[in-house]
Design an enzyme around this catalytic site. Structure first.
Site, mmCIF file in Angstrom:
data_model
loop_
_atom_site.group_PDB
_atom_site.id
_atom_site.type_symbol
_atom_site.label_atom_id
_atom_site.label_comp_id
_atom_site.label_asym_id
_atom_site.label_seq_id
_atom_site.Cartn_x
_atom_site.Cartn_y
_atom_site.Cartn_z
ATOM 1 N N ASP A 152 -5.994 -0.758 -0.941
ATOM 2 C CA ASP A 152 -5.635 0.654 -0.838
ATOM 3 C C ASP A 152 -4.368 0.825 0.003
ATOM 4 O O ASP A 152 -4.231 0.200 1.061
ATOM 5 C CB ASP A 152 -6.813 1.394 -0.175
ATOM 6 C CG ASP A 152 -6.636 2.893 -0.196
ATOM 7 O OD1 ASP A 152 -6.515 3.452 -1.288
ATOM 8 O OD2 ASP A 152 -6.617 3.510 0.895
ATOM 9 N N GLU A 182 -2.393 -1.430 -4.531
ATOM 10 C CA GLU A 182 -2.071 -0.041 -4.843
ATOM 11 C C GLU A 182 -0.865 0.307 -3.980
ATOM 12 O O GLU A 182 -0.982 0.482 -2.772
ATOM 13 C CB GLU A 182 -3.230 0.896 -4.492
ATOM 14 C CG GLU A 182 -2.950 2.322 -4.929
ATOM 15 C CD GLU A 182 -3.262 3.397 -3.912
ATOM 16 O OE1 GLU A 182 -3.398 4.547 -4.327
ATOM 17 O OE2 GLU A 182 -3.364 3.114 -2.695
HETATM 18 C C1 NOJ Z 1 -5.472 5.838 -2.379
HETATM 19 C C2 NOJ Z 1 -6.810 6.103 -2.962
HETATM 20 O O1 NOJ Z 1 -6.808 5.741 -4.316
HETATM 21 C C3 NOJ Z 1 -7.084 7.575 -2.749
HETATM 22 O O2 NOJ Z 1 -8.208 8.002 -3.455
HETATM 23 C C4 NOJ Z 1 -7.216 7.809 -1.259
HETATM 24 O O3 NOJ Z 1 -7.340 9.199 -1.025
HETATM 25 C C5 NOJ Z 1 -5.994 7.306 -0.502
HETATM 26 N N1 NOJ Z 1 -5.538 6.036 -0.964
HETATM 27 C C6 NOJ Z 1 -6.290 7.191 0.967
HETATM 28 O O4 NOJ Z 1 -7.145 6.106 1.212
#
Ligand code: NOJ
Length: 548
Positions: free
Chosen positions: A211, A268
């Site tokens: 993440d 991500e």
């Molecule tokens: C990316 C995640 O996919 C999202 O759902 C989240 O709100 C943010 N990162 C913060 O962790």
């Protein structure tokens, strides 16, 4: 069983994203859980995916859908127990499915033991040095230390009350106040995360989705952002994609390589410049990273070709496969995006709630799926896209849970519309998602009765049947998955490329049908071809035996 000698599985894998809260509920409380998922592993095996990625399942106060982790080594009771997670890993492997879990290294929950200790300690205590605590600006320190804004709206700083009851330091949270940012230049932080990686790798997970992988380091000077965008990574940005971030992952790669079979990472990282993104994928760093350019792109052949080309080029330069994706739990579902005149993801947020041509969106989504599965590399499917679900844009306001709704002062409805629980069976909500007399945590539209997994399994023309057929061909056909493509010169409004040996993929973006080139067989098409010689608008076909 999975083949643990297949070290390159991730270079071509199709991975299904399980948003656990909304997948299927095993205990009848209206929220999806591990038990429910265990019962549907055969569904995922039959669909033909190689692996699943499960959104965060750790202990959490659920301020941001579980992306606020209070304990990285335990499962939230809402989802089950650690024993349930361990059983899931074993059973998934028995079904031939690998499992990736979601790791959240940029921030913890404010309920995490580290943050609680920091709060109960005085300013200057080493426990505060794991987070970004700072004195405020202005007289009395009443103002935030700088002008950074939270991604969900409002300031990125919250002031704490010290032990003596006085207003004290501020802490940084790029997301909700319940998600304090960790300080990755403090060696305690990487050391702890290496142990967390091992905790899950020892239990058999096959990898991690990371993440906010590009956010871990911040400019220590904490300069004001001024006019710069707060959500998009640009060169020299004080908190997104700092130059030193990709190198942090060499230590993670070393941990993964301690395990004999291939355990992998997918980042991500919302980075526009594909060459900057590729830095995360250099040898010895991460295996894969989502290519969000493709997801953001409008349904236009020229733009899509540009995105595909520049992405492939940047990835080839570092020897990494591309990871394609059309939807996830943070964006407007692509059936809805593609059903509007302005089809890019950026426009989808601006046009939230505007009328949608769902038939058009569905036709394009079918074509997009075949296009994506034919591209070199791996791909992700977001749960429900195999059922052709659209965004639910009319959720009642009282049901909205995304922190963006409150933080934006009720101006941004947030991401709940793509997180509505899946319809499995029957003709009325909750469509087999949970017990018949239980309300799912978000209400499902009545119109989903024709889109249930049950209804689609019996229909050879359903979205589900298309996904299943595509994945089946993809597994068998030597041209698909990792490798290269060669563009075919065709008329405007058409994207056509060939994968060797002998598979040609054509998508018609125009308004008129186009003649198909000579071929021996149509392996699959996203819509009816009528005479078999014409490719209708918004349709993709996979051909064999076609001369370029
Ligand atoms: C990316 C995640 O996919 C999202 O759902 C989240 O709100 C943010 N990162 C913060 O962790």
């Amino acid at each position: 069983m999975i083949d643990s000698t297949d070290h390159g599985w991730w270079r071509r894998a199709v991975i299904y994203q399980v948003y656990l809260r909304s997948f299927v509920d095993g205990d009848g409380d209206g929220v999806g859980d591990i038990d429910g998922l265990r019962g549907r592993l055969p569904y995922l095996r039959d669909l033909g995916v190689d692996a699943i990625w499960i959104n965060p399942w750790y202990r959490t106060p659920m301020v941001d859908g579980g992306y606020d982790v209070a304990d990285y080594r335990d499962i939230d009771p809402l989802f089950g127990t650690l024993a349930d997670a361990e059983a899931l890993l074993v059973e998934a492997h028995e079904h031939g499915l690998r499992v990736l879990v979601d790791l959240v290294p940029n921030h913890t929950s404010d309920r995490h033991a580290w943050f609680q200790t920091a709060l109960s300690s005085a300013p200057g205590d080493p426990s505060r040095a794991r987070y970004w605590f700072r004195p405020g600006a202005g007289p009395g320190g009443d103002l935030p230390p700088n002008d950074w804004r939270s991604v969900f709206g409002g300031p990125a700083w919250t002031r704490v009350t010290e032990r003596d009851g006085r207003a004290g330091e501020w802490y940084l949270h790029l997301f909700a106040p319940g998600q304090p940012d960790l300080k990755w230049d403090n060696p305690e932080v990487p050391a702890e995360f290496e142990l967390i990686l091992r905790f899950w790798l020892d239990r058999g997970v096959d990898g991690f989705r990371i993440d906010v992988a590009h956010g871990l380091l911040k400019d220590p000077a904490l300069p004001d952002l001024g006019e710069r965008p707060s959500t998009v990574a640009t060169a020299g940005h004080p908190y997104w994609d700092r130059d030193e971030v990709p190198a942090l992952y060499t230590a993670w790669r070393r941990v993964a390589e301690d395990y004999a079979d291939a355990r992998v990472f997918v980042a991500e990282a919302w980075i526009d410049d594909p060459h900057r993104l590729a830095r995360y994928l250099e040898p010895g760093r991460l295996h894969t990273a989502f290519n969000f350019d493709f997801l953001f792109c409008s349904w236009e052949p020229g733009r899509l070709r540009e995105v595909i080309e520049r992405t492939l080029r940047a990835h080839q330069a570092v020897g990494a496969p591309v990871t394609w994706v059309l939807s996830n739990h943070d964006v407007v579902r692509h059936v809805t995006r593609y059903g509007r005149c302005e089809t890019s993801m950026r426009e989808a947020r601006r046009q939230y709630g505007a009328p949608v041509d769902l038939e058009l969106g569905t036709r394009r989504a079918r074509a997009a799926a075949l296009l994506m599965f034919a591209l070199p590399g791996g791909a992700y499917i977001y749960q429900g896209e195999e059922l052709g679900l659209g965004e639910v844009e009319d959720l009642p306001e009282h049901s909205l849970r995304d922190p963006a709704w409150e933080r934006s002062g009720h101006t941004a409805r947030g991401r709940d519309g793509c997180r509505v629980p899946l319809p499995w069976s029957g003709t009325e909500a909750p469509f087999g998602f949970t017990a018949a007399d239980t309300a799912p945590w978000l209400p499902q539209p009545a119109a989903w009765k024709s889109l249930t997994a049950e209804a689609q399994a019996g229909d050879p023309y359903s979205m589900w049947a298309l996904y299943r057929a595509a994945l089946c061909i993809r597994r068998e056909h030597p041209a698909l998955g990792d490798g290269e493509l060669a563009w075919d010169e065709v008329v405007d409004d058409v994207l056509s490329f060939t994968r060797q040996p002998g598979l040609r993929c054509l998508t018609n973006f125009g308004v008129d049908p186009i003649p198909l080139p000579d071929h021996t067989e149509v392996l699959l098409a996203s819509g009816p071809l009528h005479t078999r010689r014409l490719l209708p608008p918004d349709t993709t076909a996979w051909l064999s035996g076609s001369q370029r």
